[in-house]
Scaffold this motif. Structure first.
Motif, PDB file in Angstrom:
ATOM      1  N   GLY A 115       0.794  -1.222   0.000  1.00 46.84           N
ATOM      2  CA  GLY A 115       0.000   0.000   0.000  1.00 46.84           C
ATOM      3  C   GLY A 115       0.824   1.269   0.000  1.00 46.84           C
ATOM      4  N   VAL A 116       0.127   2.349  -0.366  1.00 48.12           N
ATOM      5  CA  VAL A 116       0.689   3.697  -0.344  1.00 48.12           C
ATOM      6  C   VAL A 116      -0.206   4.545   0.551  1.00 48.12           C
ATOM      7  CG1 VAL A 116       1.106   5.742  -1.757  1.00 48.12           C
ATOM      8  CG2 VAL A 116       1.667   3.489  -2.659  1.00 48.12           C
ATOM      9  N   HIS A 130      -2.413  10.326   7.193  1.00 49.07           N
ATOM     10  CA  HIS A 130      -2.155   9.264   8.166  1.00 49.07           C
ATOM     11  C   HIS A 130      -1.378   9.742   9.382  1.00 49.07           C
ATOM     12  CE1 HIS A 130      -3.988   5.869   6.064  1.00 49.07           C
ATOM     13  NE2 HIS A 130      -3.712   6.563   4.979  1.00 49.07           N
ATOM     14  N   SER A 131      -0.944  11.007   9.357  1.00 52.99           N
ATOM     15  CA  SER A 131      -0.344  11.584  10.571  1.00 52.99           C
ATOM     16  C   SER A 131      -1.348  12.494  11.269  1.00 52.99           C
ATOM     17  CB  SER A 131       0.919  12.368  10.215  1.00 52.99           C
ATOM     18  OG  SER A 131       0.596  13.496   9.401  1.00 52.99           O
ATOM     19  N   THR A 152      -2.334   1.800   9.560  1.00 45.67           N
ATOM     20  CA  THR A 152      -3.339   0.736   9.595  1.00 45.67           C
ATOM     21  C   THR A 152      -4.166   0.790   8.316  1.00 45.67           C
ATOM     22  OG1 THR A 152      -4.874   2.215  10.712  1.00 45.67           O
ATOM     23  CG2 THR A 152      -3.563   0.744  12.121  1.00 45.67           C
ATOM     24  N   GLY A 153      -4.863  -0.293   8.050  1.00 45.00           N
ATOM     25  CA  GLY A 153      -5.722  -0.337   6.864  1.00 45.00           C
ATOM     26  C   GLY A 153      -4.932  -0.640   5.609  1.00 45.00           C
ATOM     27  N   GLY A 192      -4.350   1.390   3.049  1.00 44.98           N
ATOM     28  CA  GLY A 192      -3.683   2.497   2.383  1.00 44.98           C
ATOM     29  C   GLY A 192      -4.601   3.193   1.395  1.00 44.98           C
ATOM     30  N   ASP A 193      -4.112   4.277   0.846  1.00 44.63           N
ATOM     31  CA  ASP A 193      -4.925   5.094  -0.063  1.00 44.63           C
ATOM     32  C   ASP A 193      -4.882   4.577  -1.493  1.00 44.63           C
ATOM     33  OD1 ASP A 193      -5.597   7.140   1.959  1.00 44.63           O
ATOM     34  OD2 ASP A 193      -3.414   7.376   1.978  1.00 44.63           O
ATOM     35  N   ALA A 194      -3.896   3.784  -1.784  1.00 44.08           N
ATOM     36  CA  ALA A 194      -3.775   3.199  -3.125  1.00 44.08           C
ATOM     37  C   ALA A 194      -2.860   1.990  -3.017  1.00 44.08           C
ATOM     38  CB  ALA A 194      -3.194   4.211  -4.104  1.00 44.08           C
ATOM     39  N   LYS A 195      -2.890   1.185  -4.053  1.00 44.75           N
ATOM     40  CA  LYS A 195      -1.963   0.052  -4.115  1.00 44.75           C
ATOM     41  C   LYS A 195      -0.689   0.494  -4.817  1.00 44.75           C
ATOM     42  CE  LYS A 195      -4.575  -4.100  -3.517  1.00 44.75           C
ATOM     43  NZ  LYS A 195      -5.823  -3.476  -3.020  1.00 44.75           N
TER      44      LYS A 195
END
Ligand code: ZN
Length: 279
Positions: free
Chosen positions: A19-20, A26-27, A53-54, A56-59
């Motif tokens: 992930g990206v 995320h901060s 966590t999770g 991410g915003d993109a692969k």
């Protein structure tokens, strides 16, 4: 916790797993979206990376990375800094680092195209040091402390331009637009067992051209930082292209042409794939 800091669409991102992750989001808004500002905050990136966590915003596989350090104030290049490369060029080992400039307008991302501006354009795979603090007169024993991380670079060089004047103008020959691919990410030093001994390779199309370890550097990273910071103040995001090992094209008279693909890999950092195109 180590971090891998990249740039997607001009925003700082952390790479983790597949992930990206957008850094600002995320901060919780504590860290900046500008990749240059993020480099200066590298000490704070470890904690954010540890708490991701999770999904991410993109692969990773779906994004195109921009240069991880898009607007360095200064880019130093070091010539003849591998024993193997100094030997193949037949010159004496230098007594001091051979330093030149790559102008920041040459910087492109890890999968961007390299425009072939001349018939003798050559590859030079290099480990690139990313400075993480505003420093001056750094002692060798403190040099690793002023580094934000390491990344891959190609010091693409047009040899006819390089030797068109005496003494050679390295600066111009290595500063054509697109002649400075870097990336894919700034990788923190705690990612490496030994950041002073990394495998580095360069392939052109399917052929291995360069294969070395960074422990073969004549002037190691502490030496370079100490030497350069004794002359000018280093700033967060300044880059040092630490030199290339043996296997460059000029020694055999083979050069890059449109359609070629240059693949640069450094152990623990990642891979850049840059396709060559006509201007
Ligand atoms: Zn070089």
């Amino acid at each position: 916790m180590s971090f891998r800091l990249g740039n997607v669409d001009g925003r700082a991102v952390l790479l983790s797993g597949v992930g990206v992750y957008d850094l600002e989001r995320h901060s919780g808004g504590k860290l900046p979206s500008d990749p240059m500002a993020a480099v200066a905050r590298h000490a704070d990136l470890h904690g954010v990376a540890a708490g991701l966590t999770g999904e991410g915003d993109a692969k990773l596989a779906d994004v195109t990375f921009a240069p991880c350090v898009p607007r360095p104030q200064k880019i130093f290049g070091i010539g003849l800094n591998y024993r193997s490369h100094a030997e193949e060029t037949g010159v004496e080992l230098p007594a001091n680092p051979v330093v030149f400039t790559k102008f920041p307008s040459c910087i492109v991302g890890p999968t961007d195209e390299v425009k072939i501006y001349g018939p003798t354009t050559d590859w030079e795979a290099e480990l690139v040091v990313v400075i993480g603090a505003r420093v001056r007169d750094v002692a060798k024993e403190n040099a690793w402390d002023v580094i934000a991380g390491l990344t891959c670079g190609q010091d693409v060089s047009e040899r006819t331009t390089q030797f068109a004047a005496k003494p050679p103008h390295f600066d111009l020959a290595k500063s054509f637009d697109t002649y400075g691919p870097i990336g894919p990410a700034v990788v923190s030093l705690d990612q490496f067992d030994n950041p002073a001994d990394l495998a580095l390779t360069c392939d052109v199309n399917e052929e291995r051209k360069q294969d070395a370890r960074t422990s073969d550097l004549i002037f190691d990273i502490p030496h370079l930082i100490s030497y350069l910071s004794g002359i000018c103040t280093l700033e967060p995001g300044d880059l040092i292209f630490t030199g290339t090992p043996s296997g460059v094209g000029v020694m055999k008279g083979t050069f890059l042409k449109p359609g070629d693909t240059v693949t640069t890999t450094i152990e623990g950092i990642g891979t850049m794939v840059n396709r060559c195109v006509a201007v």
